[in-house]
Design a protein around this motif. Structure first.
Motif, PDB file in Angstrom:
ATOM      1  N   VAL A  22     -30.198   0.105  -3.153  1.00 39.63           N
ATOM      2  CA  VAL A  22     -30.636   1.200  -4.022  1.00 39.63           C
ATOM      3  C   VAL A  22     -30.845   0.716  -5.459  1.00 39.63           C
ATOM      4  N   GLU A  23     -29.917  -0.099  -5.957  1.00 41.03           N
ATOM      5  CA  GLU A  23     -30.067  -0.626  -7.316  1.00 41.03           C
ATOM      6  C   GLU A  23     -31.320  -1.488  -7.437  1.00 41.03           C
ATOM      7  N   SER A  24     -31.548  -2.316  -6.431  1.00 44.09           N
ATOM      8  CA  SER A  24     -32.756  -3.147  -6.443  1.00 44.09           C
ATOM      9  C   SER A  24     -34.014  -2.291  -6.407  1.00 44.09           C
ATOM     10  N   ALA A  25     -33.979  -1.220  -5.615  1.00 49.51           N
ATOM     11  CA  ALA A  25     -35.136  -0.334  -5.520  1.00 49.51           C
ATOM     12  C   ALA A  25     -35.450   0.324  -6.854  1.00 49.51           C
ATOM     13  N   TYR A  26     -34.415   0.809  -7.537  1.00 44.69           N
ATOM     14  CA  TYR A  26     -34.637   1.451  -8.835  1.00 44.69           C
ATOM     15  C   TYR A  26     -35.108   0.438  -9.878  1.00 44.69           C
ATOM     16  N   GLY A  27     -34.548  -0.768  -9.846  1.00 43.50           N
ATOM     17  CA  GLY A  27     -34.991  -1.790 -10.782  1.00 43.50           C
ATOM     18  C   GLY A  27     -36.462  -2.118 -10.616  1.00 43.50           C
ATOM     19  N   HIS A  28     -36.880  -2.287  -9.369  1.00 46.11           N
ATOM     20  CA  HIS A  28     -38.274  -2.619  -9.084  1.00 46.11           C
ATOM     21  C   HIS A  28     -39.197  -1.436  -9.410  1.00 46.11           C
TER      22      HIS A  28
ATOM     23  N   SER B 280     -34.877  10.583   1.127  1.00 42.34           N
ATOM     24  CA  SER B 280     -35.410  11.927   0.855  1.00 42.34           C
ATOM     25  C   SER B 280     -35.925  12.086  -0.561  1.00 42.34           C
ATOM     26  N   GLY B 281     -35.618  11.128  -1.451  1.00 42.28           N
ATOM     27  CA  GLY B 281     -36.086  11.220  -2.829  1.00 42.28           C
ATOM     28  C   GLY B 281     -35.074  11.815  -3.779  1.00 42.28           C
ATOM     29  N   THR B 282     -33.904  12.266  -3.293  1.00 45.24           N
ATOM     30  CA  THR B 282     -32.872  12.772  -4.189  1.00 45.24           C
ATOM     31  C   THR B 282     -32.213  11.609  -4.919  1.00 45.24           C
ATOM     32  N   VAL B 283     -31.686  11.901  -6.124  1.00 42.79           N
ATOM     33  CA  VAL B 283     -31.060  10.846  -6.929  1.00 42.79           C
ATOM     34  C   VAL B 283     -29.615  10.672  -6.479  1.00 42.79           C
ATOM     35  N   PRO B 284     -29.250   9.503  -5.978  1.00 35.69           N
ATOM     36  CA  PRO B 284     -27.883   9.307  -5.490  1.00 35.69           C
ATOM     37  C   PRO B 284     -26.925   8.951  -6.623  1.00 35.69           C
ATOM     38  N   LYS B 285     -25.626   9.125  -6.381  1.00 37.42           N
ATOM     39  CA  LYS B 285     -24.614   8.626  -7.299  1.00 37.42           C
ATOM     40  C   LYS B 285     -24.287   7.205  -6.853  1.00 37.42           C
ATOM     41  N   VAL B 286     -24.895   6.240  -7.544  1.00 39.14           N
ATOM     42  CA  VAL B 286     -24.905   4.858  -7.080  1.00 39.14           C
ATOM     43  C   VAL B 286     -23.488   4.297  -6.928  1.00 39.14           C
ATOM     44  N   SER B 287     -22.582   4.666  -7.826  1.00 38.10           N
ATOM     45  CA  SER B 287     -21.237   4.079  -7.816  1.00 38.10           C
ATOM     46  C   SER B 287     -20.450   4.429  -6.559  1.00 38.10           C
ATOM     47  N   THR B 288     -20.840   5.484  -5.847  1.00 39.86           N
ATOM     48  CA  THR B 288     -20.106   5.903  -4.651  1.00 39.86           C
ATOM     49  C   THR B 288     -20.666   5.298  -3.364  1.00 39.86           C
TER      50      THR B 288
ATOM     51  N   SER C  99     -42.263   7.490 -22.395  1.00 44.86           N
ATOM     52  CA  SER C  99     -41.844   6.881 -21.128  1.00 44.86           C
ATOM     53  C   SER C  99     -40.758   5.845 -21.350  1.00 44.86           C
ATOM     54  N   GLY C 100     -40.818   5.145 -22.489  1.00 50.22           N
ATOM     55  CA  GLY C 100     -39.829   4.106 -22.763  1.00 50.22           C
ATOM     56  C   GLY C 100     -38.415   4.643 -22.739  1.00 50.22           C
ATOM     57  N   THR C 101     -38.164   5.715 -23.490  1.00 52.78           N
ATOM     58  CA  THR C 101     -36.805   6.258 -23.548  1.00 52.78           C
ATOM     59  C   THR C 101     -36.410   6.925 -22.236  1.00 52.78           C
ATOM     60  N   THR C 102     -37.352   7.592 -21.581  1.00 53.54           N
ATOM     61  CA  THR C 102     -37.028   8.318 -20.354  1.00 53.54           C
ATOM     62  C   THR C 102     -36.611   7.373 -19.231  1.00 53.54           C
ATOM     63  N   PHE C 103     -37.374   6.307 -19.026  1.00 51.05           N
ATOM     64  CA  PHE C 103     -37.152   5.464 -17.853  1.00 51.05           C
ATOM     65  C   PHE C 103     -36.205   4.299 -18.110  1.00 51.05           C
ATOM     66  N   LEU C 104     -36.023   3.893 -19.361  1.00 47.60           N
ATOM     67  CA  LEU C 104     -35.041   2.846 -19.637  1.00 47.60           C
ATOM     68  C   LEU C 104     -33.629   3.317 -19.296  1.00 47.60           C
ATOM     69  N   SER C 105     -33.327   4.581 -19.585  1.00 45.24           N
ATOM     70  CA  SER C 105     -32.001   5.115 -19.255  1.00 45.24           C
ATOM     71  C   SER C 105     -31.755   5.054 -17.758  1.00 45.24           C
ATOM     72  N   GLN C 106     -32.749   5.401 -16.966  1.00 48.51           N
ATOM     73  CA  GLN C 106     -32.592   5.339 -15.520  1.00 48.51           C
ATOM     74  C   GLN C 106     -32.454   3.897 -15.036  1.00 48.51           C
ATOM     75  N   PHE C 107     -33.166   2.993 -15.699  1.00 53.21           N
ATOM     76  CA  PHE C 107     -33.078   1.589 -15.305  1.00 53.21           C
ATOM     77  C   PHE C 107     -31.640   1.079 -15.437  1.00 53.21           C
ATOM     78  N   PHE C 108     -31.013   1.351 -16.568  1.00 49.89           N
ATOM     79  CA  PHE C 108     -29.666   0.821 -16.788  1.00 49.89           C
ATOM     80  C   PHE C 108     -28.615   1.557 -15.972  1.00 49.89           C
ATOM     81  N   GLN C 109     -28.776   2.865 -15.761  1.00 48.20           N
ATOM     82  CA  GLN C 109     -27.766   3.604 -15.009  1.00 48.20           C
ATOM     83  C   GLN C 109     -27.890   3.416 -13.502  1.00 48.20           C
ATOM     84  N   LEU C 110     -29.128   3.449 -13.002  1.00 46.71           N
ATOM     85  CA  LEU C 110     -29.317   3.432 -11.552  1.00 46.71           C
ATOM     86  C   LEU C 110     -29.602   2.050 -10.984  1.00 46.71           C
ATOM     87  N   ALA C 111     -30.171   1.156 -11.786  1.00 47.70           N
ATOM     88  CA  ALA C 111     -30.452  -0.191 -11.291  1.00 47.70           C
ATOM     89  C   ALA C 111     -29.342  -1.171 -11.630  1.00 47.70           C
ATOM     90  N   ARG C 112     -28.610  -0.908 -12.714  1.00 43.63           N
ATOM     91  CA  ARG C 112     -27.565  -1.849 -13.138  1.00 43.63           C
ATOM     92  C   ARG C 112     -26.172  -1.238 -13.114  1.00 43.63           C
TER      93      ARG C 112
END
Length: 556
Positions: free
Chosen positions: A474-480, A457-465, A298-311
Motif C-alpha cells: 500500500v505504501e509503495s502504491a501511494y508513493g508511485h 475499493s478505493g477507500t483510504v486505509p489506516k496504513v499503520s494498522t 496540488s503541491g500542498t494537497t498531495f505532498l501531505s498524502q505522500f508522507f503520511q500514506l507512502a512513508r
C-alpha cells in the motif's frame, strides 16, 4: 449632519504616496487577513482523514470538504474584485473577515459532513474576498515599480500560511485534548486581530459612484464552474469519464460559459472586463495563472498524502517534512521581489520561476516511497522557489498594464484563474490519484498472492494498522501514485511557461498612472524598442527617489 473636521490622519491619494512606515502599518492587517485566507485552505489537509472518520463520512465528502472551499473562493473572487471598484475597499475587506469567522465557527460546530461542507463554502467566500482585496488594496497604495518588494512580503505570508496550515492541523489532531474542531477555531483570533488593525490603519479614498453589480454574470460563472467541478469530482467513480453524464455536465458548463461571455459583453459593469483580453500580454498572463494554480494547490494537497500514506509519517511530521518547499517559496519570493523593485524587470524572473517549477514537478514524478529524503527536499525546494518567483509576479505583470479604476477587476481576474486552476487541478488529479492507487495496490497484491479484499475499493486505509506485506504494498502504491500526479501536473505548468515567453515586458510604472499600456507600446517591444513612461525619466536606471512626472493617460 455637519461635516466632521478633517482628520490629521494620513489619507493616501493618487498624488500623495504613503511612506514605507505607513504602508507597513496597513500591511500588518492585510497580511494577517491574507494569512487567514490561506489557512482556511491548508489547515485541513493533514487533519482531514481524522475529521472524515469522526463524522463517518464517505470518500466523496472527503473530496468536497476541500473542493467546497476552493469552489466558493473561485466563484466569489471576481464578485469581490468588481465590488472593490465600486465601493469602499476597507468595508469589503472587513466584511470578508467577518464572513470567514462565521464560516469557521459553523465548521467547528459541525456534526455531519453536509454541515461541514456548507461551512467550508462560507469560509471560502470570505477567503475569496481576502485573496482578491489584499492585492487590490496594495495596488491602490503602492506604485508598480515599488510593488515588487511588498509582493515579496505577500509571498512570504503565502509560504507561512501554506506550511502553518498543515502543521497546525496535524498538531491539533495529534493533541488528544484539543480535537479536530480546533482546526477551524484556530483562524478566528487572527481574523479578529486583522479586523482591529485594519480599522485603525487602513484609510483609502472612496470613489462615490452608482453601484452596478453584474448579478447575471455572477450567477452564470458560479453555475458554469460548479458544474465543471461536480463533473470532475464524480467522474471515474460514480460514472465513467466517457459517459452521458459527462456529456451533459461538460456540455452544460460550455453553454453556461458562452452565456456568461454574452452577458459580460452586454453589461455596463461586468465582473470580468472582457476588453482586458484584447491586450495579448494580459490574456497570456491570466492563462499562465490558471495553469500555475494547478501546481500551487496540488503541491500542498498531495505532498501531505505522500508522507503520511507512502512513508507512514504522522500528520505533524508530514507537515514538517514539506518545509523545503515552503522555505524555497518564502525566501525566493522575497529575493525576487527585491530584485524587481531595484531593476524594474520582471519577465526574466517569471520565466525562471515557472521553469524551476516544471523541473521540480518532473523530478517529484520520479519519487517513490523509498526515495531519499535529501532528494525529496531538493525537488520540493525547486517547486517552492519556482512558485515564489511566479505567483505574485503574474499579478504584478497584469496590474502594471491596466487603468487604476480596473485594478480590482484585473487583480481578481488573476486570482480567479489561479484558484480555478487549483480547484480543477485538485479534483482532476485527485481522481487520477484514486485510480492509480487502486491499480497499483491490486497489481502488488496479485503479485504477492494476497487477496485484494476491501483494499481495492478505493477507500483510504489506516496504513499503520495493516500487516506486512500488505502495508509495504500500500505504501509503495501511494508513493508511485502521488508521483504520477506530479508528473501529470508538469505539462500544465510547461504550457504556462510557453504563455509567459510570449508576454511583452512593459517597464514597471513608478507612480499610480491611470493609463493602461497601449498596443503601440507592445508593438514597439516586439521591435526591440523599450518605451519608458514619463515617470521613469527616460531610462530604466532612473532613481526611485526622484520625483516623477504624471504621464498623460494612454488607452489601449
Amino acid at each position: 449632519m455637519a461635516q466632521a473636521p478633517t482628520s490629521p490622519r494620513h489619507t493616501p491619494d493618487a498624488d500623495q504616496p504613503m511612506s514605507h512606515k505607513q504602508i507597513l502599518e496597513v500591511l500588518s492587517g492585510l497580511l494577517l487577513g491574507l494569512f487567514v485566507a490561506i489557512l482556511s485552505s491548508t489547515v485541513v489537509s493533514n487533519a482531514l482523514p481524522t475529521i472524515i472518520s469522526d463524522l463517518h463520512a464517505s470518500e466523496t465528502a472527503y473530496t468536497w470538504v476541500i473542493t467546497a472551499t476552493l469552489l466558493a473562493m473561485t466563484v466569489s473572487t471576481p464578485v469581490w474584485g468588481k465590488l472593490s471598484d465600486l465601493v469602499s475597499k476597507k468595508l469589503l475587506v472587513q466584511l470578508g473577515l467577518v464572513i470567514y469567522v462565521l464560516g469557521s465557527c459553523l465548521a467547528g460546530l459541525s456534526h455531519n459532513a453536509g454541515t461541514l461542507i456548507t461551512a467550508r463554502a462560507i469560509q471560502g467566500i470570505g477567503a475569496g474576498g481576502m485573496t482578491a482585496l489584499v492585492q487590490t488594496i496594495i495596488a491602490t497604495m503602492i506604485p508598480p515599480r515599488e510593488r515588487g518588494r511588498y509582493s515579496g512580503y505577500m509571498g512570504g505570508v503565502f509560504a507561512l500560511g501554506t506550511i502553518a496550515g498543515p502543521l497546525i492541523g496535524g498538531a491539533i489532531v495529534d493533541t488528544s485534548w484539543l480535537g479536530w474542531r480546533w482546526c477551524f477555531y484556530v483562524g478566528v483570533p487572527f481574523a479578529v486581530a486583522a479586523l482591529v488593525v485594519l480599522q485603525r490603519t487602513l484609510h483609502l479614498p472612496t470613489t462615490k459612484r452608482a453601484v452596478k453589480i453584474d448579478w447575471t454574470g455572477a450567477t452564470l460563472v458560479t453555475a458554469a464552474v460548479s458544474l465543471l467541478l461536480i463533473w470532475i469530482s464524480f467522474a471515474g467513480d460514480k460514472y465513467d469519464w466517457l459517459s452521458w453524464q459527462t456529456a451533459v455536465m461538460v456540455g452544460g458548463a460550455v453553454v453556461l460559459a458562452i452565456a456568461f461571455v454574452v452577458a459580460e459583453r452586454r453589461t455596463a459593469e461586468p465582473i470580468v472586463p472582457l476588453h482586458l483580453f484584447a491586450n495579448r500580454s494580459i490574456a497570456l498572463a491570466v492563462v499562465a495563472s490558471l495553469l500555475v494554480g494547478v501546481a500551487m494547490y496540488s503541491g500542498t494537497t498531495f505532498l501531505s498524502q505522500f508522507f503520511q500514506l507512502a512513508r507512514g509519517d504522522s500528520p505533524t511530521t508530514a507537515g514538517l517534512l514539506t518545509l523545503p518547499m515552503i522555505v524555497g517559496l518564502a525566501a525566493i519570493s522575497l529575493l525576487s521581489g527585491q530584485f524587481i523593485t531595484r531593476t524594474g524587470r520582471w519577465k526574466g524572473v517569471l520565466v525562471l520561476g515557472v521553469s524551476l517549477t516544471v523541473v521540480g514537478l518532473v523530478l517529484m514524478g520520479t519519487a517513490r516511497a523509498g526515495t531519499s529524503y535529501a532528494l525529496l527536499a531538493l525537488y520540493m525546494f525547486l517547486i517552492g522557489a519556482g512558485l515564489g518567483m511566479s505567483m505574485q509576479n503574474l499579478v504584478l505583470s497584469v496590474q502594471n498594464q491596466v487603468a487604476r479604476s480596473e485594478l480590482g477587476s484585473a487583480s481578481a481576474l488573476v486570482a480567479f484563474m489561479r484558484t480555478l486552476g487549483g480547484a480543477v487541478g485538485v479534483s482532476a488529479l485527485g481522481a487520477l490519484l484514486a485510480t492509480r492507487v487502486v491499480d497499483y495496490v491490486t497489481e502488488g497484491l496479485t503479485k504477492a498472492g494476497v487477496p485484494a479484499g476491501s483494499l481495492s475499493s478505493g477507500t483510504v486505509p489506516k496504513v499503520s494498522t495493516l500487516p506486512e506485506p500488505v502495508r509495504g504494498i500500500v505504501e509503495s502504491a501511494y508513493g508511485h501514485a502521488v508521483a504520477d500526479v506530479f508528473l501529470w501536473a508538469a505539462p500544465f505548468v510547461f504550457l504556462a511557461l510557453v504563455a509567459i515567453l510570449f508576454v511583452k515586458e512593459v517597464p514597471l510604472r513608478t507612480t499610480h498612472d491611470t493609463a493602461a499600456v497601449s498596443p503601440v507600446d507592445e508593438l514597439a517591444a516586439d521591435a526591440g524598442v523599450v518605451l519608458l513612461e514619463e515617470e521613469l525619466g527616460g531610462g530604466a536606471g532612473h532613481s526611485d527617489e526622484q520625483p516623477a512626472a504624471q504621464s498623460a493617460p494612454v488607452r489601449g
